[in-house]
Write a protein that holds these residues in place. Sequence first.
Motif, PDB file in Angstrom:
ATOM      1  N   VAL A 298       0.855  -1.194   0.000  1.00  0.00           N
ATOM      2  CA  VAL A 298       0.000   0.000   0.000  1.00  0.00           C
ATOM      3  C   VAL A 298       0.890   1.243   0.000  1.00  0.00           C
ATOM      4  O   VAL A 298       1.927   1.279   0.655  1.00  0.00           O
ATOM      5  CB  VAL A 298      -0.890   0.035   1.265  1.00  0.00           C
ATOM      6  CG1 VAL A 298      -1.863   1.221   1.196  1.00  0.00           C
ATOM      7  CG2 VAL A 298      -1.651  -1.250   1.420  1.00  0.00           C
TER       8      VAL A 298
ATOM      9  N   THR B  46      -0.480   4.197  -3.868  1.00  0.00           N
ATOM     10  CA  THR B  46      -1.618   3.294  -4.079  1.00  0.00           C
ATOM     11  C   THR B  46      -2.451   3.176  -2.813  1.00  0.00           C
ATOM     12  O   THR B  46      -1.960   3.393  -1.704  1.00  0.00           O
ATOM     13  CB  THR B  46      -1.162   1.879  -4.481  1.00  0.00           C
ATOM     14  OG1 THR B  46      -0.234   1.422  -3.494  1.00  0.00           O
ATOM     15  CG2 THR B  46      -0.508   1.869  -5.842  1.00  0.00           C
TER      16      THR B  46
ATOM     17  N   GLU C  80      -4.759   0.383  -2.678  1.00  0.00           N
ATOM     18  CA  GLU C  80      -5.198  -1.019  -2.617  1.00  0.00           C
ATOM     19  C   GLU C  80      -4.315  -1.871  -1.706  1.00  0.00           C
ATOM     20  O   GLU C  80      -3.097  -1.746  -1.720  1.00  0.00           O
ATOM     21  CB  GLU C  80      -5.186  -1.635  -4.024  1.00  0.00           C
ATOM     22  CG  GLU C  80      -6.124  -0.971  -5.020  1.00  0.00           C
ATOM     23  CD  GLU C  80      -5.481   0.174  -5.807  1.00  0.00           C
ATOM     24  OE1 GLU C  80      -4.503   0.770  -5.330  1.00  0.00           O
ATOM     25  OE2 GLU C  80      -5.981   0.456  -6.914  1.00  0.00           O
ATOM     26  N   THR C  81      -4.964  -2.758  -0.985  1.00  0.00           N
ATOM     27  CA  THR C  81      -4.244  -3.723  -0.150  1.00  0.00           C
ATOM     28  C   THR C  81      -3.658  -4.807  -1.049  1.00  0.00           C
ATOM     29  O   THR C  81      -4.345  -5.272  -1.958  1.00  0.00           O
ATOM     30  CB  THR C  81      -5.231  -4.388   0.831  1.00  0.00           C
ATOM     31  OG1 THR C  81      -5.957  -3.350   1.483  1.00  0.00           O
ATOM     32  CG2 THR C  81      -4.525  -5.254   1.850  1.00  0.00           C
TER      33      THR C  81
END
Lengths: 605, 293
Positions: free
Chosen positions: B151, B162, B164-165
């Motif tokens: 992340v 970013t 997102e995981t």
Amino acid sequence: MPGSDLTVRVGGDSAAGGIVTTGEVFARIAAYAGLEVYTTRTVPAEIKGGHVMFQARIAPEAVWSQGDDLDMLIAFDQESIDRYSALIRHDGILIFNSNDSKPPAPNGIKQYPLPLNDLAKSINFQRGRNIITIGAMVKLFDLPYETASAVVEKQLGRKKEMLEQNLLALKTGYEYIEQNVTKAAPYHLSPRAGAEQEARLVLSGNQALSIGAIAAGCRFYAGYPITPASDIMEFLAGEFPKIGGTMIQAEDEIAAIAMALGASFTGLRAMTATSGPGLSLMTELMGHATMAEIPVVIVDVQRAGPSTGMPTKVSQGDLRISVFGAHDDAPRIVIAPVSVEDNFYQIINAFNLAEKYQTPVIFLSDQDMSVRVQTIPSLDLSRVKLVPRELWNPNGNGHGKFERFKDTPSGVSPMSLPGMKGGQYVAEGLEHLPSGEPDYTPEMHSANMFKRGRKIRSAAEVAEEWGMLERFGDLDAPVAICGWGSTIGPVREAVDRAAAEGMPVAVLYTKMIYPLPRAEIAEFIANRKAIIVPEMNYTGQFARMIQAEFWREVISVRKYGGTPFATHEIYAEIKKAYEKVKPARRATTSQRAVKSAKQKTARRK
Amino acid sequence: MISTIDPRIMTFETASLSPNDYKSQVHPIWCPGCGDFGVLSAFYKAVSELHIPTERLVVASGIGCSGRFPAFVNAYGFHGTHGRVLPLATGIKMANPELVVVAAGGDGDAFSIGMGHVPHAIRRNVDITYIVMDNEIYGLTKGQASPTSPVGMERKASPYGTVETPLNPLLIALASGASWVGRGFSSKPKELVELIKQAIQHKGFSFLQVYSPCVTFYDTYDHFKEVTKPLPADHNSRDRLSAMKYAMDEQTLYLGHYYVEDRPTYDEGYAAKREMAHKENYGVPQILSRFTR
């Protein structure tokens, strides 16, 4: 009195169940009684609920289209009466479920109430309404009762108690008509003399295609469920294990074509089948198959689109995506059968072309011919010839390293298969050297583009020899029809009718759509006054292809509502064309036509 | 009259070839220092030690730096399209189960564009080995975040970091029911050779994640050297829960053989169905008789 053939339509709500079964079983009874049958159906895309129609045209001689008017309508519900009673011929009849619907206002047609719910209740078999209806139809058509019960036994006799109930239902319907309809059997058709002895198959297009694929040596199939192509997967799922083949239900269409390519890479004849949405998903790997020169057969049972469109309705709208659907130029072969029977022969051609030219071959069937059950003559297995893939010979006297993509006079490079010592190479999606090693030079890319294009263009050379051009009618006529796919049925009938009226028509159907057999088509269209190109899509995809290839005006006749052409629609176009054409040679050609039409009529009698 | 076309040659002897014999004449295009070199060398060594004849070996790939893998191996190869290596390899293996099929991919190929195929290849238990070279970045397209990037990764396509995981590849494989799961590191060649050998020898779908750093766009050599550790000796590779527990650890990244189970392979399962359905003297004429009036 009705004519030499009869068209019967069964309509109802699919939630009640059994409409299509009713039609199919009845069609089979008629076929077993020695008659020719041609069926059509429209079903909703929903599983339960929604209107369903099944139509069967029945005649002593082969028929080529679904039939324009109804001799008999069997209405399970009010909606069927409302929708179709206007299509009944003036001397036709309506049979309606008097427990569920009211007859229309008297309009001259005969109406027979059939209290289906009461009859079903009387034998304590609520779900037996469809078989009761079949019994009634058997009596109305005066078909042999023994044939009917034999077919019911064969088709629905898997469970013994169910069979007894079904046979009772059949008898109930039969006897009801016998007792209540005066002048029973107003629609008697006698089979041609000796017809019962002739071998006839009762098949759908998807079944003919699947059997053809097996005959063509196909032993690997991967697919993803989609209407109207799923029958192919289900058929092969049943047959392949019996004969050592492999059928995989993939997770999506991309996986399906990928699996087929992987299998073909090892040497198996491989196929996938889908419909429009699935074909869209497959386009990237179709390009790969062109690049890496891997044989594969991709069946597209065309349905109306775009997007989800109308999954259960017919279209011929996938011609362009089949020929041109790719990034950059990715030449491949596209072929289209014209009928149920032709599905068998052309799928064999599809495999042979794929193997011979090491290319993807797209096989454009359509919803109409794929689900339609029809009687056809026995298939001629002696016509099944397998053209093998050209393999690299590890023991040949060639020296040096094997080059998988080495150019040859034909453009086809001998292929090695995993397991062959010394044949190691990479099936490469990047542009490559003859060895398969990636290479981006302008020289190599130009040379390979040419190799791949030339190889596919040369495939047109086999079209005539392999029975991929069908001509009929008066080949000297000023008016011609040049078409493709399942429109051939109504065209055949319209051409017969026009010829009998002094309007001869020359017809050419090409089953090789890409590459077009240029020489043969050019010769056929030369010196015609008018060329009609009928097809079931909005833009006239084939017409434009013909215009572009031959710089020739054509009359593009398009139908794009999701139903097949009716004979009278094609006939009207022929008539219109003749009104425009001022025929210089009309007298002689029409005389010839009248003569040949008379001969045909005589044969029929 | 009608016979199956089956020209495949299926007699294989074992090979005695050196790792060098598995090198093709194509020179790798990877950046100097790329982790994939380590994976490739370990692969040459593993197939050499397993005595696999080069003509019996098929290496398939999708797109990405990993996609070039087949070109560098003296074997049959299939360089397919982005994300599609697993169905390609499935088709190859099912059409000819005598072949040794290895699928090579990267984290983008496996867990982004090709993610839809991963659980299905796993649940079929196709007898192939899937080596995922995980560099946590898109290298061939010059550095965008991938499904395994941490992340907050800042790159041209994620200038503010970013959100997102990252996905956990081992958990995906274990949860989907992979019958063999392992994790290696390109800088631990000895262990990697062993893992590749085990994975190929396993009958069924083998899922091998290999940390393979990208020196150009995301150099994680030092990071992985610091946080990786062999799986504890008390881990039982038949214990799926224990495998999941170690796979979930995000502080310490355990390397080694996580999980194995015995389950019929896809080709074995299908062969059993063929045996069940088999009919003598059965072909097109017999099929047609069912439809004959």
